[in-house]
Structure formats: structure tokens, C-alpha cells
Design a protein around this motif. Structure first.
Motif, PDB file in Angstrom:
ATOM      1  N   GLY A 187       0.348  -1.346  -0.441  1.00 31.89           N
ATOM      2  CA  GLY A 187      -0.354  -0.027  -0.365  1.00 31.89           C
ATOM      3  C   GLY A 187       0.920   1.354  -0.104  1.00 31.89           C
ATOM      4  O   GLY A 187       0.716   2.506  -0.763  1.00 31.89           O
ATOM      5  N   VAL A 188       1.955   1.555   0.740  1.00 33.70           N
ATOM      6  CA  VAL A 188       3.088   2.754   0.905  1.00 33.70           C
ATOM      7  C   VAL A 188       4.378   2.287   0.928  1.00 33.70           C
ATOM      8  O   VAL A 188       4.541   0.844   2.189  1.00 33.70           O
ATOM      9  CB  VAL A 188       1.994   3.734   2.141  1.00 33.70           C
ATOM     10  CG1 VAL A 188       4.062   4.329   1.854  1.00 33.70           C
ATOM     11  CG2 VAL A 188       1.490   3.781   1.884  1.00 33.70           C
ATOM     12  N   PHE A 189       5.396   1.983   0.469  1.00 31.60           N
ATOM     13  CA  PHE A 189       6.303   1.723   0.026  1.00 31.60           C
ATOM     14  C   PHE A 189       7.715   2.254   0.942  1.00 31.60           C
ATOM     15  O   PHE A 189       7.359   3.364   1.383  1.00 31.60           O
ATOM     16  CB  PHE A 189       7.381   1.443  -0.835  1.00 31.60           C
ATOM     17  CG  PHE A 189       6.064   0.837  -2.300  1.00 31.60           C
ATOM     18  CD1 PHE A 189       7.298  -0.600  -2.512  1.00 31.60           C
ATOM     19  CD2 PHE A 189       5.498   0.668  -3.066  1.00 31.60           C
ATOM     20  CE1 PHE A 189       6.004  -1.567  -3.031  1.00 31.60           C
ATOM     21  CE2 PHE A 189       4.749   0.432  -3.584  1.00 31.60           C
ATOM     22  CZ  PHE A 189       4.975  -1.847  -4.231  1.00 31.60           C
ATOM     23  N   GLY A 190       7.738   1.331   2.497  1.00 30.83           N
ATOM     24  CA  GLY A 190       8.083   2.487   3.280  1.00 30.83           C
ATOM     25  C   GLY A 190       9.874   2.369   2.945  1.00 30.83           C
ATOM     26  O   GLY A 190      10.219   3.666   3.817  1.00 30.83           O
ATOM     27  N   MET A 191      10.603   3.328   1.913  1.00 26.39           N
ATOM     28  CA  MET A 191      11.663   2.565   1.763  1.00 26.39           C
ATOM     29  C   MET A 191      11.547   4.075   0.849  1.00 26.39           C
ATOM     30  O   MET A 191      12.102   5.529   0.820  1.00 26.39           O
ATOM     31  CB  MET A 191      12.583   2.029   1.218  1.00 26.39           C
ATOM     32  CG  MET A 191      13.394   0.771   1.616  1.00 26.39           C
ATOM     33  SD  MET A 191      14.191   2.024   3.734  1.00 26.39           S
ATOM     34  CE  MET A 191      14.272   0.864   4.087  1.00 26.39           C
ATOM     35  N   SER A 192      10.760   4.420   0.082  1.00 28.29           N
ATOM     36  CA  SER A 192      10.157   5.386  -1.242  1.00 28.29           C
ATOM     37  C   SER A 192       9.250   6.018  -0.577  1.00 28.29           C
ATOM     38  O   SER A 192       9.339   7.560  -1.191  1.00 28.29           O
ATOM     39  CB  SER A 192      10.068   5.718  -2.591  1.00 28.29           C
ATOM     40  OG  SER A 192       8.610   4.179  -2.921  1.00 28.29           O
ATOM     41  N   GLY A 193       8.316   6.114   0.340  1.00 25.94           N
ATOM     42  CA  GLY A 193       7.471   6.531   0.281  1.00 25.94           C
ATOM     43  C   GLY A 193       6.234   6.679  -0.701  1.00 25.94           C
ATOM     44  O   GLY A 193       5.401   6.762  -0.392  1.00 25.94           O
ATOM     45  N   ASP A 216      -0.259  -3.281   3.799  1.00 30.05           N
ATOM     46  CA  ASP A 216      -0.046  -2.005   3.897  1.00 30.05           C
ATOM     47  C   ASP A 216      -0.354  -0.751   5.324  1.00 30.05           C
ATOM     48  O   ASP A 216      -0.468  -1.436   6.203  1.00 30.05           O
ATOM     49  CB  ASP A 216      -1.925  -1.799   3.649  1.00 30.05           C
ATOM     50  CG  ASP A 216      -2.299  -0.274   3.481  1.00 30.05           C
ATOM     51  OD1 ASP A 216      -1.018   0.509   3.002  1.00 30.05           O
ATOM     52  OD2 ASP A 216      -3.302  -0.308   3.634  1.00 30.05           O
ATOM     53  N   ALA A 217       1.220  -2.147   5.891  1.00 33.34           N
ATOM     54  CA  ALA A 217       2.057  -1.914   7.541  1.00 33.34           C
ATOM     55  C   ALA A 217       2.168  -0.437   7.554  1.00 33.34           C
ATOM     56  O   ALA A 217       1.933   0.057   8.739  1.00 33.34           O
ATOM     57  CB  ALA A 217       3.919  -2.640   7.455  1.00 33.34           C
ATOM     58  N   HIS A 218       2.243   0.707   6.925  1.00 34.64           N
ATOM     59  CA  HIS A 218       2.476   1.632   6.763  1.00 34.64           C
ATOM     60  C   HIS A 218       1.614   2.683   6.443  1.00 34.64           C
ATOM     61  O   HIS A 218       0.888   3.704   6.575  1.00 34.64           O
ATOM     62  CB  HIS A 218       3.987   2.757   5.786  1.00 34.64           C
ATOM     63  CG  HIS A 218       4.959   1.755   6.047  1.00 34.64           C
ATOM     64  ND1 HIS A 218       5.457   3.036   7.374  1.00 34.64           N
ATOM     65  CD2 HIS A 218       6.190   0.882   5.879  1.00 34.64           C
ATOM     66  CE1 HIS A 218       7.066   2.313   7.097  1.00 34.64           C
ATOM     67  NE2 HIS A 218       7.265   1.152   6.381  1.00 34.64           N
ATOM     68  N   GLY A 219       0.667   2.161   5.399  1.00 35.32           N
ATOM     69  CA  GLY A 219      -1.040   2.926   5.078  1.00 35.32           C
ATOM     70  C   GLY A 219      -1.747   2.654   6.734  1.00 35.32           C
ATOM     71  O   GLY A 219      -3.028   3.569   6.276  1.00 35.32           O
ATOM     72  N   PHE A 220      -2.063   0.866   7.084  1.00 41.56           N
ATOM     73  CA  PHE A 220      -2.901   0.915   7.787  1.00 41.56           C
ATOM     74  C   PHE A 220      -2.551   2.378   9.146  1.00 41.56           C
ATOM     75  O   PHE A 220      -2.042   2.314   9.875  1.00 41.56           O
ATOM     76  CB  PHE A 220      -2.666  -0.293   8.679  1.00 41.56           C
ATOM     77  CG  PHE A 220      -3.416  -0.949   9.712  1.00 41.56           C
ATOM     78  CD1 PHE A 220      -4.858  -0.844   9.341  1.00 41.56           C
ATOM     79  CD2 PHE A 220      -3.750  -0.613  11.324  1.00 41.56           C
ATOM     80  CE1 PHE A 220      -6.246  -1.007  10.595  1.00 41.56           C
ATOM     81  CE2 PHE A 220      -4.130  -0.506  12.314  1.00 41.56           C
ATOM     82  CZ  PHE A 220      -5.945  -1.099  12.033  1.00 41.56           C
TER      83      PHE A 220
END
Length: 413
Positions: A187-193, A216-220
Motif C-alpha cells: 500500500g505504501v512502500f516504506g523506503m520510497s514513500g 499495508d504496514a505503513h498505510g494502516f
């Protein structure tokens, strides 16, 4: 070559000349929200590397819930795996609330995020199935792919035409094997954002028969009008077949969940080996997670504060000429040109002389000759923290350009 020699060779200059800093980190004991500061060897540092997007880590209601859960049950309960003696009404309540929140029929609690994703992939596919996945997928996805006994095809990062080509290859194989196709992205790529192109991928279902799994670890908790996730942000909840979220980022907790149809979720309950043969999440964690989820859903100002800090930080960095890549989320990567040892010297300079701690990313995660400093804004950072960081980044960037870090090395000891 001896195996120890191979390891030393892989470690490169950092492994040969410096040692990992085992820190002596401590955080202030506050009654309210946890401040984005830590004490490192007697000095206070501003931290941009916290898994605490919404500032819930030390929220007084969260602390009270954690405390009450431990008081009522201790850390041992429940004493068994979920399908044996490890179930409780609290585990089931958490699952029901999560499913409703992310727009799915049912959800299943997982002990850990990383382990959870590995096990989801292992559970979903067999040797006749084909996996198609984004080239910049998280390590937990890659490790899950390594367990897959069938074929897998990678498409270029967020490139829909490349995904289409790999789906064509996968379709030809499954027509012969009788298997299915699982497409995996984030959902959101943790390195690039960058956000994964969920809507565009879902559109490919018109031409191909596949199921979509998103991490979606970063999006949730951070993305979408209610924080339900990136699929809510992009208005495509129905098109995501399997939704995976973790508690580590927005809820500052431990564990994860997978949400889907009731039928598939029940299949996960009895077939995910990492959960079937593991003790259930301890009761205090589950009770604390229920409180975190309640606060996440009912306090939109936490998410608004996160985005205020993120947008102010990113705007300030861009105005000062920094390259933030393609981020369109709160994840804030800052790309600089430099070599590996320059990167470590710059990071140490930030820590020791500016009191700023942030994550550093170097080759092989990103190409040689580039340095990435990854900043993770939270709801408990302040605008003063942002200004202090902008000033410090301007100074270290100038030092990097003038060759200062080639001449000055900083010990990681």
C-alpha cells in the motif's frame, strides 16, 4: 573460500573498519504522549526513526489499558495456540473490529507482521500457482516468495505495463498447471514513500484472472479519510482481495492481521502454520491493541497532526533543494550523493554534533553512490523539531558537497 571470509567480504567497508553501535537508548518517562527524543550515552537526541506514527506509544489511555491487561491476566494468558486453548473473546473482538474498519468480512490476528506475511504467502499458494510481485516489495514478502515452490515473476516498481506483461506470462503457465495467480504489492512502500498503484492493478482484473494481496504496514492507520488504509485512500476497498496490516507502525504495538472474505479468513485460521503451531498473542497485548484501535478510529486529530508534521517537513526540505524522490505519503526519504563511508560519517555527525538520530539506507538497498536518510514523522513531533532538522540537514548537506566527510571519519563505537 572459508565461510567467515565470505561473510567479511559481504560486509564491505563498514564491516571491516567499524562496528555496530549497540546503543544505550532510553526514553523519557512521561505521563502523556511519548516525546520523539531519546537519551543516547548521556545525550538527548531528536529521533526520526520511531514506529509511532500516531503518537500512541505512551498515550495515557494506552498505558492504562496495557497496565490493566497485565494486572488482570499477567503475561502468560492465554496459554496455548488459538485453535487449541489460546482463544478469548478479546481476540475475537479485535478481529471483528479490524474487519469492519478495513472493509472486509473477517480478520485473523497474527503474532508478528514479518512472520505473518511470510506465512500468508505460504498458506495461499502451492506449486501450481504463480506469484507476480512488485520489484520493491518488503523483505517479508521476498522471504515468503522463497518458500513458494511454484513460479514467480517480478514486475518493475509501480509499472503497470510491466505488471501486465508478467501477468501474461503467469496466465500461460496457469493455463497448463491449473493453478491460480496471486499478485502482491504494498500500500505504501516504506523506503520510497510511494503508494502502490492499487486502482491501476485492480483494473487489470478486467483482462486477467488473479487475486490481489497488499501489505499495508505503513498505510494502516495513516492513509484514507478514516485511516483504514491505502485501499481506502485510493477508493478501491472492494478490489483488494487480501488485506494485511501490522500494529507496529500506527499503533506502536506488536502483531498484525490479515483480512478477507469470511471463507478465506477461516482457511487462514486453520492453515497458517506460524499461527497454528504458535502461542496466541498475550492477553495484555490484545487488550492494549483494542484501546489503540479505539483511539485510532475516534481521534482523527492524531492523523491530522501526523500529516501536518509530514507536509511541513517535506515542504521545507524541497524548498531547500533536497531530493525526496517520489514520496506521496508521510514517509520522507532524503537522497544525497555520496559513498558508503561518507554516509556513515554524515550520520554520525548528525547524531553526535546535531543531536539528530535518523535511519540511513545505503547500497545494496539503493544504488551505489547514493545515500538515503529516511525520516519518519509522527504526531508527537513538533514544528520546532522540523525547523531544527531542516537547519541541520542544510549544514550536513553542504559539508558532504565540499568533501568534509571524506576527510573526517566518526567512530561508531
Amino acid at each position: 573460500m572459508d565461510i567467515f571470509d565470505k561473510v567479511a567480504k559481504r560486509m564491505g567497508p563498514i564491516g571491516q573498519h567499524q562496528k555496530w553501535s549497540h546503543g544505550y537508548f532510553s526514553f523519557p518517562k512521561l505521563e502523556g504522549e511519548i516525546a520523539p527524543h531519546m537519551t543516547f550515552r548521556g545525550k538527548e537526541h531528536l529521533v526520526w526513526s520511531l514506529n509511532n506514527y500516531l503518537g500512541l506509544a505512551n498515550h495515557p489511555e494506552v498505558r492504562e489499558a496495557d497496565k490493566q491487561g497485565a494486572t488482570d491476566f499477567g503475561m502468560a494468558y492465554p496459554m496455548g495456540a488459538r485453535m487449541m486453548s489460546g482463544n478469548s473473546k478479546y481476540h475475537e473482538q479485535m478481529e471483528q473490529e479490524l474487519a469492519e474498519f478495513v472493509g472486509k468480512e473477517d480478520a485473523f490476528l497474527l503474532n508478528f507482521g514479518y512472520q505473518g506475511m511470510v506465512s500468508i504467502i505460504d498458506c495461499l499458494v502451492d506449486r501450481n500457482d504463480v506469484i507476480v510481485y512488485d520489484a520493491e516489495s518488503h523483505a517479508c514478502i521476498i522471504d515468503g516468495l522463497r518458500l513458494h515452490m511454484g513460479k514467480r515473476f517480478v514486475y518493475q516498481h509501480n509499472d503497470i505495463e510491466s505488471a501486465r506483461k508478467q501477468l501474461e506470462r503467469a496466465t500461460k503457465l496457469t493455463e497448463q498447471s491449473g493453478g491460480g495467480i496471486l499478485l502482491i504489492t504494498e500500500g505504501v512502500f516504506g523506503m520510497s514513500g510511494a503508494q502502490g498503484k492499487l486502482k491501476e492493478l485492480i483494473e487489470l482484473k478486467k483482462d486477467f484472472d488473479f487475486r490481489l494481496l497488499i501489505d499495508d504496514a505503513h498505510g494502516f492507520g495513516t492513509m484514507g479519510p478514516t485511516g483504514a488504509g491505502t485501499h481506502e485512500e485510493q477508493g478501491c476497498i472492494e478490489g483488494v482481495d487480501v488485506y494485511f496490516g501490522t500494529f507496529a507502525k500506527s499503533m506502536a504495538g506488536i502483531g498484525a492481521f490479515v483480512a478477507s472474505t469470511q471463507e478465506l479468513t477461516n482457511y487462514f485460521r486453520y492453515n497458517m502454520r506460524s499461527q497454528t503451531f504458535a502461542k496466541a498473542l498475550p492477553m495484555p497485548m490484545v487488550i492494549g491493541l483494542l484501546k489503540r484501535l479505539e483511539l485510532l478510529k475516534n481521534n482523527p486529530e492524531l492523523r491530522e497532526r501526523l500529516w501536518l508534521i509530514a507536509t511541513t517537513l517535506q515542504k521545507g526540505l524541497r524548498e531547500r533543494g533536497f531530493d525526496l524522490g517520489i514520496t506521496d505519503t508521510m514517509v520522507t526519504p532524503v537522497f544525497l550523493k555520496g559513498e558508503l563511508l561518507e554516509a556513515t560519517a554524515l550520520t554520525m555527525d548528525l547524531r553526535e554534533n546535531y543531536g539528530i538520530f535518523c535511519s540511513i539506507v545505503v547500497y545494496p538497498v539503493i544504488p551505489k553512490g547514493l545515500i538515503e536518510l529516511r525520516l519518519i514523522p509522527t504526531a508527537v513531533h513538533t514544528l520546532e523539531d522540523v525547523q531544527r532538522t531542516l537547519d541541520a540537514f542544510s549544514e550536513v548537506s553542504e559539508k558532504l558537497k565540499t568533501g568534509y566527510y571524506k576527510e573526517h571519519q566518526f567512530s561508531m563505537a
